[in-house]
Design a protein around this motif. Sequence first.
Motif, PDB file in Angstrom:
ATOM      1  N   GLN A 119      86.777-106.173  54.332  1.00  0.00           N
ATOM      2  CA  GLN A 119      86.630-105.168  55.379  1.00  0.00           C
ATOM      3  C   GLN A 119      87.381-103.891  55.035  1.00  0.00           C
ATOM      4  O   GLN A 119      86.911-102.787  55.317  1.00  0.00           O
ATOM      5  N   ILE A 120      88.534-104.018  54.420  1.00  0.00           N
ATOM      6  CA  ILE A 120      89.303-102.829  54.020  1.00  0.00           C
ATOM      7  C   ILE A 120      88.509-101.988  53.035  1.00  0.00           C
ATOM      8  O   ILE A 120      88.480-100.748  53.127  1.00  0.00           O
ATOM      9  N   GLU A 121      87.829-102.619  52.092  1.00  0.00           N
ATOM     10  CA  GLU A 121      87.018-101.874  51.129  1.00  0.00           C
ATOM     11  C   GLU A 121      85.852-101.179  51.824  1.00  0.00           C
ATOM     12  O   GLU A 121      85.496-100.047  51.481  1.00  0.00           O
ATOM     13  N   ILE A 122      85.251-101.850  52.810  1.00  0.00           N
ATOM     14  CA  ILE A 122      84.173-101.239  53.595  1.00  0.00           C
ATOM     15  C   ILE A 122      84.689-100.002  54.326  1.00  0.00           C
ATOM     16  O   ILE A 122      84.054 -98.945  54.347  1.00  0.00           O
ATOM     17  N   ASN A 123      85.883-100.141  54.918  1.00  0.00           N
ATOM     18  CA  ASN A 123      86.469 -99.028  55.673  1.00  0.00           C
ATOM     19  C   ASN A 123      86.765 -97.833  54.772  1.00  0.00           C
ATOM     20  O   ASN A 123      86.559 -96.673  55.162  1.00  0.00           O
ATOM     21  N   LYS A 124      87.265 -98.093  53.578  1.00  0.00           N
ATOM     22  CA  LYS A 124      87.600 -97.002  52.650  1.00  0.00           C
ATOM     23  C   LYS A 124      86.372 -96.169  52.332  1.00  0.00           C
ATOM     24  O   LYS A 124      86.446 -94.934  52.241  1.00  0.00           O
ATOM     25  N   LYS A 125      85.239 -96.830  52.156  1.00  0.00           N
ATOM     26  CA  LYS A 125      84.002 -96.121  51.839  1.00  0.00           C
ATOM     27  C   LYS A 125      83.443 -95.412  53.074  1.00  0.00           C
ATOM     28  O   LYS A 125      83.002 -94.266  53.002  1.00  0.00           O
ATOM     29  N   LYS A 126      83.481 -96.104  54.205  1.00  0.00           N
ATOM     30  CA  LYS A 126      82.895 -95.553  55.421  1.00  0.00           C
ATOM     31  C   LYS A 126      83.624 -94.312  55.898  1.00  0.00           C
ATOM     32  O   LYS A 126      83.007 -93.349  56.375  1.00  0.00           O
ATOM     33  N   TYR A 127      84.955 -94.318  55.802  1.00  0.00           N
ATOM     34  CA  TYR A 127      85.763 -93.223  56.355  1.00  0.00           C
ATOM     35  C   TYR A 127      86.384 -92.341  55.282  1.00  0.00           C
ATOM     36  O   TYR A 127      87.410 -91.690  55.519  1.00  0.00           O
ATOM     37  N   LYS A 128      85.768 -92.286  54.100  1.00  0.00           N
ATOM     38  CA  LYS A 128      86.365 -91.531  52.994  1.00  0.00           C
ATOM     39  C   LYS A 128      86.464 -90.033  53.289  1.00  0.00           C
ATOM     40  O   LYS A 128      87.288 -89.326  52.692  1.00  0.00           O
ATOM     41  N   GLN A 129      85.633 -89.538  54.218  1.00  0.00           N
ATOM     42  CA  GLN A 129      85.690 -88.116  54.563  1.00  0.00           C
ATOM     43  C   GLN A 129      86.901 -87.780  55.434  1.00  0.00           C
ATOM     44  O   GLN A 129      87.313 -86.624  55.505  1.00  0.00           O
ATOM     45  N   ASN A 130      87.455 -88.774  56.088  1.00  0.00           N
ATOM     46  CA  ASN A 130      88.630 -88.539  56.928  1.00  0.00           C
ATOM     47  C   ASN A 130      89.871 -88.785  56.074  1.00  0.00           C
ATOM     48  O   ASN A 130      90.344 -89.916  55.938  1.00  0.00           O
ATOM     49  N   THR A 131      90.404 -87.730  55.514  1.00  0.00           N
ATOM     50  CA  THR A 131      91.490 -87.849  54.532  1.00  0.00           C
ATOM     51  C   THR A 131      92.823 -88.271  55.146  1.00  0.00           C
ATOM     52  O   THR A 131      93.753 -88.610  54.412  1.00  0.00           O
ATOM     53  N   LYS A 132      92.906 -88.261  56.465  1.00  0.00           N
ATOM     54  CA  LYS A 132      94.151 -88.702  57.106  1.00  0.00           C
ATOM     55  C   LYS A 132      94.255 -90.225  57.170  1.00  0.00           C
ATOM     56  O   LYS A 132      95.333 -90.772  57.385  1.00  0.00           O
ATOM     57  N   LEU A 133      93.110 -90.902  57.005  1.00  0.00           N
ATOM     58  CA  LEU A 133      93.094 -92.353  57.136  1.00  0.00           C
ATOM     59  C   LEU A 133      93.425 -93.033  55.814  1.00  0.00           C
ATOM     60  O   LEU A 133      92.960 -92.622  54.755  1.00  0.00           O
ATOM     61  N   PRO A 192      95.718 -85.224  66.578  1.00  0.00           N
ATOM     62  CA  PRO A 192      95.436 -84.391  65.394  1.00  0.00           C
ATOM     63  C   PRO A 192      96.677 -83.957  64.631  1.00  0.00           C
ATOM     64  O   PRO A 192      96.571 -83.580  63.456  1.00  0.00           O
ATOM     65  N   ASN A 193      97.845 -84.006  65.263  1.00  0.00           N
ATOM     66  CA  ASN A 193      99.078 -83.579  64.579  1.00  0.00           C
ATOM     67  C   ASN A 193      99.676 -84.663  63.689  1.00  0.00           C
ATOM     68  O   ASN A 193     100.573 -84.381  62.893  1.00  0.00           O
ATOM     69  N   PHE A 194      99.191 -85.871  63.821  1.00  0.00           N
ATOM     70  CA  PHE A 194      99.692 -86.944  62.956  1.00  0.00           C
ATOM     71  C   PHE A 194      99.207 -86.700  61.529  1.00  0.00           C
ATOM     72  O   PHE A 194      98.025 -86.427  61.286  1.00  0.00           O
ATOM     73  N   LYS A 195     100.117 -86.826  60.578  1.00  0.00           N
ATOM     74  CA  LYS A 195      99.778 -86.547  59.186  1.00  0.00           C
ATOM     75  C   LYS A 195      99.039 -87.707  58.530  1.00  0.00           C
ATOM     76  O   LYS A 195      98.218 -87.504  57.643  1.00  0.00           O
ATOM     77  N   LYS A 196      99.339 -88.927  58.980  1.00  0.00           N
ATOM     78  CA  LYS A 196      98.734 -90.086  58.334  1.00  0.00           C
ATOM     79  C   LYS A 196      98.513 -91.189  59.361  1.00  0.00           C
ATOM     80  O   LYS A 196      99.377 -91.449  60.205  1.00  0.00           O
ATOM     81  N   LEU A 197      97.350 -91.838  59.273  1.00  0.00           N
ATOM     82  CA  LEU A 197      97.047 -93.002  60.106  1.00  0.00           C
ATOM     83  C   LEU A 197      96.659 -94.138  59.179  1.00  0.00           C
ATOM     84  O   LEU A 197      95.705 -94.022  58.393  1.00  0.00           O
ATOM     85  N   ILE A 198      97.396 -95.232  59.263  1.00  0.00           N
ATOM     86  CA  ILE A 198      97.261 -96.341  58.316  1.00  0.00           C
ATOM     87  C   ILE A 198      96.728 -97.568  59.038  1.00  0.00           C
ATOM     88  O   ILE A 198      97.270 -97.978  60.062  1.00  0.00           O
ATOM     89  N   GLY A 199      95.672 -98.153  58.495  1.00  0.00           N
ATOM     90  CA  GLY A 199      95.107 -99.374  59.049  1.00  0.00           C
ATOM     91  C   GLY A 199      95.392-100.551  58.142  1.00  0.00           C
ATOM     92  O   GLY A 199      95.029-100.541  56.956  1.00  0.00           O
ATOM     93  N   ILE A 200      96.061-101.571  58.672  1.00  0.00           N
ATOM     94  CA  ILE A 200      96.412-102.770  57.905  1.00  0.00           C
ATOM     95  C   ILE A 200      95.533-103.920  58.371  1.00  0.00           C
ATOM     96  O   ILE A 200      95.335-104.115  59.572  1.00  0.00           O
ATOM     97  N   ASP A 201      95.027-104.694  57.428  1.00  0.00           N
ATOM     98  CA  ASP A 201      94.247-105.872  57.794  1.00  0.00           C
ATOM     99  C   ASP A 201      94.318-106.905  56.683  1.00  0.00           C
ATOM    100  O   ASP A 201      94.502-106.565  55.505  1.00  0.00           O
ATOM    101  N   LEU A 202      94.138-108.182  57.071  1.00  0.00           N
ATOM    102  CA  LEU A 202      94.149-109.273  56.103  1.00  0.00           C
ATOM    103  C   LEU A 202      92.860-109.344  55.298  1.00  0.00           C
ATOM    104  O   LEU A 202      92.830-109.912  54.203  1.00  0.00           O
ATOM    105  N   SER A 203      91.774-108.780  55.824  1.00  0.00           N
ATOM    106  CA  SER A 203      90.457-108.888  55.201  1.00  0.00           C
ATOM    107  C   SER A 203      90.273-107.827  54.119  1.00  0.00           C
ATOM    108  O   SER A 203      90.027-106.650  54.412  1.00  0.00           O
TER     109      SER A 203
END
Length: 285
Positions: A157-171, A143-154
Amino acid sequence: MFDNMKSNFTRTIAKHIGNVLVFLRPKKAQELSENRITLVHKNKNNLSFQERLMRFALVQKLETLDDHNKIAEQNKTFWINESATELFTETKDSINTFFIPHCTFIFDLLKQEISNQDQEIDTLVEIGTGNGSILNHLSTEFPNFKKLIGIDLSANQIEINKKKYKQNTKLEFVTSDAYDWIKKNGKKNTVFVTYNGVLEYFLEQQLQELLIEINKLKNIFFVSIEPNGASHDFDKDPNTQLYGDEPSFSHNYPKLFKNAGFTLWHFSQIQLEGESKQTFIGAKN
């Protein structure tokens, strides 16, 4: 089911029946075998008994590949295209079936490692984030991490993730090649993570260059959870081997991390079903 059968007779019968079904149901056979990686990793729980027999027969027919450059190119093409999204969807439950019961121990060890040093770690980067479930889970573990970044070639899938986890502002989710992104955006005080089949798609030299680039950053921790060929003994054969029907690269991860200048704080392996084992690496610079 059929992949782990020990009886050669049973496998022969299953293959024969599967071939007959492939002949009788050509459209379904084409659907099942549309892509090599999807065929190998198809979620068998979503298939009927006949379809599982067909899949088993089709896997047996896959051509043997041994050109490392060609394999790496084909694998990268798969993960960039839309077909990768289907596989990410089928593996969405792996966080509950495998990650939490078998892999969280290494993140408990990571917490101890981080607590033993003075500089604050504030960022986590997951290379090959897939459906984002692991990154989302780790945001609650750290919880102390300010930012968590997910990198992918797809990109899909990245667009799906942005919508799915939009409530988690750290992602934050990014479509990119890992090496290119790290070279441009990598910074100190970061934890890098890979889980369950990411680094196995890199050529050995590409992976070595990636680790060297990451090691140029200061105060870095790396947790890598990657499969290896079940028979790959790092002491007897320290070089990369091919394994599986995709095929993928079974890398000597301890060697590659050490060659890049990292120190290992953890190394262990567990046997999986079939022709692979899971390797756990904890490294820091």
